[in-house]
Design an enzyme around this catalytic site. Structure first.
Site, short mmCIF file in Angstrom:
data_model
loop_
_atom_site.label_atom_id
_atom_site.label_comp_id
_atom_site.label_asym_id
_atom_site.label_seq_id
_atom_site.Cartn_x
_atom_site.Cartn_y
_atom_site.Cartn_z
N SER A 1 56.52 114.63 35.03
CA SER A 1 57.65 115.42 34.55
C SER A 1 57.36 115.91 33.12
O SER A 1 56.35 116.57 32.91
CB SER A 1 58.92 114.58 34.64
N ASP B 1 60.43 119.39 45.05
CA ASP B 1 60.84 119.32 43.65
C ASP B 1 61.42 120.66 43.24
O ASP B 1 60.71 121.56 42.83
CB ASP B 1 59.65 118.96 42.75
N HIS C 1 60.90 115.19 43.22
CA HIS C 1 60.31 114.90 41.91
C HIS C 1 59.64 113.52 41.91
O HIS C 1 58.82 113.23 41.06
CB HIS C 1 61.43 114.96 40.88
#
Ligand SMILES: *[C@@H]1O[C@H](CO)[C@@H](O)[C@H](O)[C@H]1NC(C)=O
Ligand SMILES: *[C@@H]1O[C@H](CO)[C@@H](O)[C@H](O)[C@H]1NC(C)=O
Ligand SMILES: *[C@@H]1O[C@H](CO)[C@@H](O)[C@H](O)[C@H]1NC(C)=O
Ligand SMILES: *[C@@H]1O[C@H](CO)[C@@H](O)[C@H](O)[C@H]1NC(C)=O
Ligand SMILES: *[C@@H]1O[C@H](CO)[C@@H](O)[C@H](O)[C@H]1NC(C)=O
Ligand SMILES: *[C@@H]1O[C@H](CO)[C@@H](O)[C@H](O)[C@H]1NC(C)=O
Ligand SMILES: *[C@@H]1O[C@H](CO)[C@@H](O)[C@H](O)[C@H]1NC(C)=O
Ligand SMILES: *[C@@H]1O[C@H](CO)[C@@H](O)[C@H](O)[C@H]1NC(C)=O
Ligand SMILES: *[C@@H]1O[C@H](CO)[C@@H](O)[C@H](O)[C@H]1NC(C)=O
Ligand SMILES: *[C@@H]1O[C@H](CO)[C@@H](O)[C@H](O)[C@H]1NC(C)=O
Ligand SMILES: *[C@@H]1O[C@H](CO)[C@@H](O)[C@H](O)[C@H]1NC(C)=O
Ligand SMILES: *[C@@H]1O[C@H](CO)[C@@H](O)[C@H](O)[C@H]1NC(C)=O
Length: 718
Positions: A569, A650, A682
């Protein structure tokens, strides 16, 4: 910690030392322990994936809070999805059974006794997949309960198994925010439903069945929805202990969901005689005083006279500081008064509220120096009051207050997937259970492999980093560095058990893991968190370089020549940034999991509040803010072998960012691999997927760092 040493000696002697990805993923996962009303026993669930059977199993257990003994709560773990203690009883339970004989896709409510669960009886058949059960006993003896489910626009609960199959798969949108997290929006929204179990001779669902509490609330832009998706659950609503008043959370109805995080606490009578109304929305005292952001965890006091909740100030900043508020509730449950903040200047962000039994103080949990800790705050505390932490080294996952005001804590740490212990404001903790003592998969783990250090960061403040050594660590050897950057960026690397980024599993491949908490991190004061705004590639990058220099100079057992760096991320963005900068040349390999590679593509996300806050403006008015820290502007420097993961589901950070990076690395001859899971978001949650994720990442970093053997031939070729 002496309790750990004796087992460690025994385990070391038996030669069991390291934890593999398979052991970590196949180890039991235990839920929070929830105590009965008298505080003598608690239930918890345990689920476990078997790689051999290729299936998961789950079971319910009872923990004796005096002895720590654990026995089976004989309810079928694949049928019973939730249990609630029946208020007013010692061992009575009410539970959700995920099957329903009358309605496919529905669930059923059962009442029984935890000590004799085979005698349970069916009390209600619910016609949709409801979850999030909360129950209160009323003075009439009826039980009032709340559950939640998706609902059609007309308010009726949505049961996907009964819904007609559409003739085409087109999804047409005319508003911003067509999808979020891993889900395309449909016309259905989540709603809280209220039901009554008439308590005459035996309980049964009173007519006319369940009532949607959000029906009748007017809106201009955003349809009311509770729990707030994608992470909201039963913590987003509450029922007063006498069952007569309800409160829930819903996003601001006059603001669009892409630009704003604001949400409000709605209050109303259980009987539906008034439509619930927000207590801290526009034109409220809270709003007038500048407290306009997201709200959380509405929680009634034990006598039902008060409601505690949390709120952020900023209307579009998801990582603003949470502050604690309390209001008085009118007898009829229609209005709130005496709104006030408590300990509002405390520089921590609470994330839960539990009332003390006497109603004179609340317990909250908050991130604090790389773990979640519990604090006690008296209701009469001034705004400048600084609460003291009641818990120590590990991280609190959940807790309950027992009748004597002590706390039953469910915790985890780098060396334990689950600890249960009892502690109190002035007492020392009494440990009831630690997974490391009983789970063979966790054998050999212990606090002695864990360390922390502080170093001076780019803004002159002390920054924290945690260190995890391999379980077979010997002091006179060196181990390559595995430098792991956290996501968020408003997040932290902490002393917590994770099945996604488990630092002990990384260390046991033969590394020393160092996981820093640079500018932007949470749990060290709001100033450090806020300082990353408009600075994604400056202060944090400098902090990460300074951290690396600290390790290089001061940790003699770390081999910085052969280190690797990894992050997911924001940590993936930072990895991509590092690839284009000098620090990238200090590593033998890099790993990006779902990270931004092209900041000019940020608007493919649906969380516009996030990018507009973190870049301090829009891409049309403040384009230079988006250009300043764009990893793709440094392509000519890319040269370190790079493993990229990017998953199809995602939606916050679409896979095109991972593909662009991979295509550029391949075009320029930089060794690289691309791993995609079409069915993961994610995060990688499926155990078989997670095992592959671990195996392929470890194969990559172990090859380039020299820790392991050759590259495998699992990649899809020509
Ligand atoms: C538990 O429930 C599942 C689903 O209803 C069923 O297949 C299984 O046989 C049950 N297990 C036991 C031990 O009763
Ligand atoms: C609920 O409260 C009523 C009134 O106080 C009481 O009679 C009843 O036993 C309670 N029911 C349970 C399940 O505790
Ligand atoms: C769950 O419901 C099914 C019927 O749908 C029933 O056969 C089963 O016994 C129930 N299980 C429990 C634990 O209540
Ligand atoms: C609500 O809408 C759904 C889907 O259109 C429909 O099946 C249901 O009958 C409606 N409920 C009421 C009460 O009108
Ligand atoms: C008990 O409650 C149920 C459901 O409301 C009702 O149908 C039944 O008549 C009640 N029985 C008595 C004895 O009041
Ligand atoms: C919603 O709006 C309608 C029409 O303006 C109005 O009659 C109604 O009272 C409003 N309801 C609430 C709860 O404000
Ligand atoms: C969202 O916020 C931006 C920046 O303030 C603004 O330009 C835009 O018009 C807003 N979008 C909507 C749909 O309101
Ligand atoms: C706050 O209340 C507690 C009792 O709950 C009392 O002991 C304490 O003195 C009070 N403190 C202040 C500042 O009023
Ligand atoms: C509170 O945190 C400090 C470290 O910040 C720790 O030394 C102390 O033991 C903690 N207090 C309790 C009661 O665990
Ligand atoms: C390293 O330490 C171990 C004990 O931890 C010892 O057995 C070994 O001889 C040492 N090796 C060297 C080269 O000093
Ligand atoms: C090494 O540690 C010392 C003592 O904490 C510190 O003063 C020094 O700055 C560190 N070295 C580097 C390069 O960070
Ligand atoms: C954000 O933009 C405002 C207005 O241009 C400016 O005053 C402020 O300093 C900026 N903040 C940061 C962190 O760049």
């Amino acid at each position: 910690m002496t309790r750990y040493s004796s087992i460690l000696v025994a385990l070391a002697a038996s030669g069991v030392v390291a934890i593999t990805p398979e052991q970590m993923l196949g180890a039991p996962r235990r839920s929070e322990a929830v105590p009965n009303p008298s505080g003598e026993i608690a239930y918890f669930s345990v689920s476990q994936y078997s790689f051999q059977e290729q299936s998961s199993s789950s079971a319910w257990k009872l923990l004796d809070l005096k002895t720590g003994d654990i026995k089976d709560l004989a309810l079928n773990g694949s049928e019973v999805s939730e249990i609630v203690w029946l208020p007013g009883t010692e061992t009575g339970i009410i539970y959700l059974n995920g099957t329903n004989e009358e309605t496919p896709g529905g669930v059923s409510l059962w009442i029984g006794d935890a000590l004799n669960p085979s005698e349970s009886s069916l009390v209600a058949s619910l016609n949709a997949p409801f979850s999030g059960l909360k129950v209160a006993n009323t003075s009439s003896g009826d039980l009032h309960f709340l559950v939640n489910s998706l609902a059609y626009p007309n308010g009726t609960a949505y049961n996907p198994e009964l819904a007609p199959k559409p003739r085409n798969t087109g999804q047409l949108y005319s508003n911003i925010y067509p999808r979020h997290w891993d889900t395309w929006l449909t016309k259905e929204r989540y709603a809280v439903f209220a039901g009554t179990l008439s308590g005459n001779s035996s309980y049964s669902l009173a007519q006319p069945g369940l009532r949607n509490l959000l029906q009748g609330i007017n809106f201009t832009v955003t349809r009311p929805e509770s729990p707030v998706q994608p992470f909201g659950g039963s913590g987003d609503y509450d029922i007063s202990p006498d069952g007569e008043v309800i409160a829930f959370l819903s996003k601001a109805t006059h603001l669009n969901k892409a630009n704003y995080t604001a949400s409000y606490i709605y209050l109303g009578p259980f009987d539906g005689s008034e439509v619930p109304a927000p207590i801290n929305g526009p034109d409220s005292e809270a709003d007038d005083e500048g407290h306009k952001g997201a709200s959380a965890v509405p929680t009634f006091s034990p006598d039902g006279s008060k409601l505690g909740y949390l709120q952020q100030d900023g209307i579009e900043y998801e990582s603003d500081r949470w502050k604690l508020y309390v209001v008085d509730i009118s007898e009829d449950g229609v209005s709130a008064s005496n709104w006030h903040g408590i300990a509002s200047e405390w520089d921590r962000s609470p994330d839960s509220i539990h009332w003390a039994p006497d109603g004179k103080s609340v317990f909250v949990s908050a991130e604090d120096f790389a773990r979640t800790r519990i604090f006690n705050i008296p209701l009469n505390a001034s705004n400048s009051f600084t609460p003291k932490n009641l818990t120590g080294v590990t991280s609190v996952s959940a807790y309950s207050v027992l009748p004597d005001s002590s706390l039953l804590v469910s915790a985890s740490g780098i060396w334990t997937s689950r600890d249960y212990y009892i502690t109190s404001i002035d007492g020392s903790p009494k440990i009831l259970f630690s997974s490391t003592k009983v789970d063979p998969e966790l054998a050999g783990l212990g606090p002695e492999h864990y360390d922390e250090f502080f170093y001076t960061g780019s803004l002159g403040v002390q920054l924290h980093a945690l260190v995890v050594k391999p379980t077979n660590f010997v002091a006179n050897k060196t181990y390559p560095l595995a430098y792991i950057i956290h996501g968020g960026p408003q997040g932290s690397n902490g002393n917590v058990w994770s099945t996604r980024w488990n630092f002990q599993v990384w260390a046991d491949q033969g590394y020393v893991v160092v996981a820093p908490n640079p500018t932007g991190s949470t749990g060290f004061g709001q100033e450090l968190t806020d300082a990353i705004q408009n600075n994604w590639g400056s202060y944090p990058y400098e902090d990460i370089v300074l951290g690396w220099e600290y390790i290089d100079a001061n940790l003699s057992y770390v081999d910085t020549e052969n280190g690797i760096e990894a992050g997911a991320s924001y940590g993936g963005f930072m990895t991509n940034w590092i690839q284009g900068h000098d620090l990238g040349r200090k590593f033998k390999a890099l790993v990006t999991h779902d990270g931004v590679s092209n900041t000019l593509a940020d608007y493919a996300s649906e969380e516009l509040w996030f990018i507009q806050h973190d870049n301090n403006g829009t891409i049309w008015d403040d384009r230079e803010n988006y250009e300043r820290f764009n990893p793709l502007d440094h392509i000519l420097n890319y040269s370190t072998p790079h493993f990229i993961v990017h998953n199809t589901l995602d939606y916050r950070l679409p896979e095109s960012d991972g593909l662009a990076l991979f295509n550029i690395l391949q075009s320029r001859g930089v060794p690289s691999r691309f791993l995609n899971f079409p069915d993961e978001n994610h995060w990688v949650l499926d155990p078989e997927n997670s095992l592959f994720w671990h195996q392929e990442i470890f194969n990559w970093i172990n090859y380039w760092s020299g820790v392991g053997g050759p590259l495998d031939d699992n990649a899809i070729g020509q």
